[in-house]
Write a protein that holds these residues in place. Structure first.
Motif, PDB file in Angstrom:
ATOM      1  N   ASN A 111      17.978  -9.560  54.279  1.00 40.01           N
ATOM      2  CA  ASN A 111      18.103  -8.529  55.371  1.00 40.01           C
ATOM      3  C   ASN A 111      16.720  -8.100  55.634  1.00 40.01           C
ATOM      4  OD1 ASN A 111      20.955  -8.880  55.647  1.00 40.01           O
ATOM      5  ND2 ASN A 111      21.233  -7.460  54.006  1.00 40.01           N
ATOM      6  N   GLU A 168      23.957 -14.271  61.807  1.00 41.24           N
ATOM      7  CA  GLU A 168      24.840 -13.841  60.840  1.00 41.24           C
ATOM      8  C   GLU A 168      26.143 -13.375  61.266  1.00 41.24           C
ATOM      9  OE1 GLU A 168      24.027 -13.201  57.722  1.00 41.24           O
ATOM     10  OE2 GLU A 168      21.957 -12.543  57.544  1.00 41.24           O
ATOM     11  N   HIS A 184      21.573 -14.525  55.563  1.00 42.95           N
ATOM     12  CA  HIS A 184      21.145 -14.134  54.280  1.00 42.95           C
ATOM     13  C   HIS A 184      21.728 -14.846  53.189  1.00 42.95           C
ATOM     14  CE1 HIS A 184      24.555 -11.692  54.540  1.00 42.95           C
ATOM     15  NE2 HIS A 184      24.433 -11.775  52.994  1.00 42.95           N
TER      16      HIS A 184
END
Length: 248
Positions: free
Chosen positions: A47, A169, A202
């Protein structure tokens, strides 16, 4: 004798020397990679690594930026509408209209891409079936679970048949089976339909061994290539260990 040359196929996405700054502070520095038609590239970073900023630059939501970008051979600065028509995007934050039905959300997207009303209606109905969402077509989005909303956003991003889909994401909030199903479905579309995917995440466990990989950290590109090659170059035994070594 003149030999016929095979037609040149442009990369779905070409990024060269991309840089960006917020308020004079660099957020991306000299980013460069290629996503070929039918290719699946994972953009892996913690992040704050710059994944969302990068995607925002590519779709012209962030600027100005320096460098060279081509989307299916099209310069998005010179021909923005033509370039954006070739892209589908699933953003990290939800973007569906909560007070519209699922079908209305997709229909609005189809209209923005110039599909006729009759054609759009037929395609929306067909795509909701193929994504397993038909029973939710006439329900308002605010009445649906987060997982169903996320699946609807994926269906919307693919509705106009883009050459390249960018997923920022996109699995946030999904359970493990749903995350796995989404990745498998997109890989199938890469193989059979030639769709190109840029998958920003991530989560190391979302990166498949078949993917090409771009590791991003604090706005810098630390590694690029096949997953196995990145692991080998770091001298580690797994992608998780390689990613940890690169970003520590």
């Amino acid at each position: 004798m003149n030999e016929k040359r095979a037609p040149r196929i442009n990369p779905a996405l070409l990024v060269e020397g991309l840089g960006h700054a917020y308020g004079g502070h660099p957020s991306l520095d000299d980013i460069g990679f290629v996503v070929q038609p039918g290719g699946f590239t994972a953009l892996l970073g913690l992040n704050g690594a710059g994944k969302t900023t990068l995607i925002s630059c590519l779709i012209r939501l962030a600027g100005p930026w320096r460098g060279r970008v081509r989307i299916c051979g099209v310069d998005p600065i010179v021909w923005p509408a033509r370039a954006m028509a070739k892209i589908g995007v699933v953003f990290q934050e939800p973007t569906l209209d909560l007070d519209m039905t699922m079908a209305q959300n997709l229909g609005h997207h189809a209209a923005l891409h110039g599909l006729s009303r009759a054609f759009a209606k037929a395609r929306v109905e067909a795509d909701l079936v193929s994504h397993g969402l038909a029973r939710y077509a006439d329900r308002k989005v605010r009445d649906l679970s987060f997982g169903i909303r996320r699946r609807a956003e994926v269906a919307r991003a693919l509705l106009h048949r883009p050459s390249l889909v960018m997923m920022d994401e996109a699995t946030a909030g999904l359970d493990v089976p749903s995350r796995r199903a989404l990745g498998n479905n997109l890989r199938r579309m890469c193989r059979h339909d030639g769709l190109a995917v840029l998958w920003a995440t991530h989560a190391v466990d979302e990166v498949h061994v078949s993917h090409r990989l771009v590791v991003l950290h604090e706005g810098r590109q630390l590694a690029t290539g096949k997953v196995g090659d990145v692991i080998k170059r770091t001298g580690r035994g797994s992608l998780r260990a390689a990613f940890s070594a690169l970003t520590s």
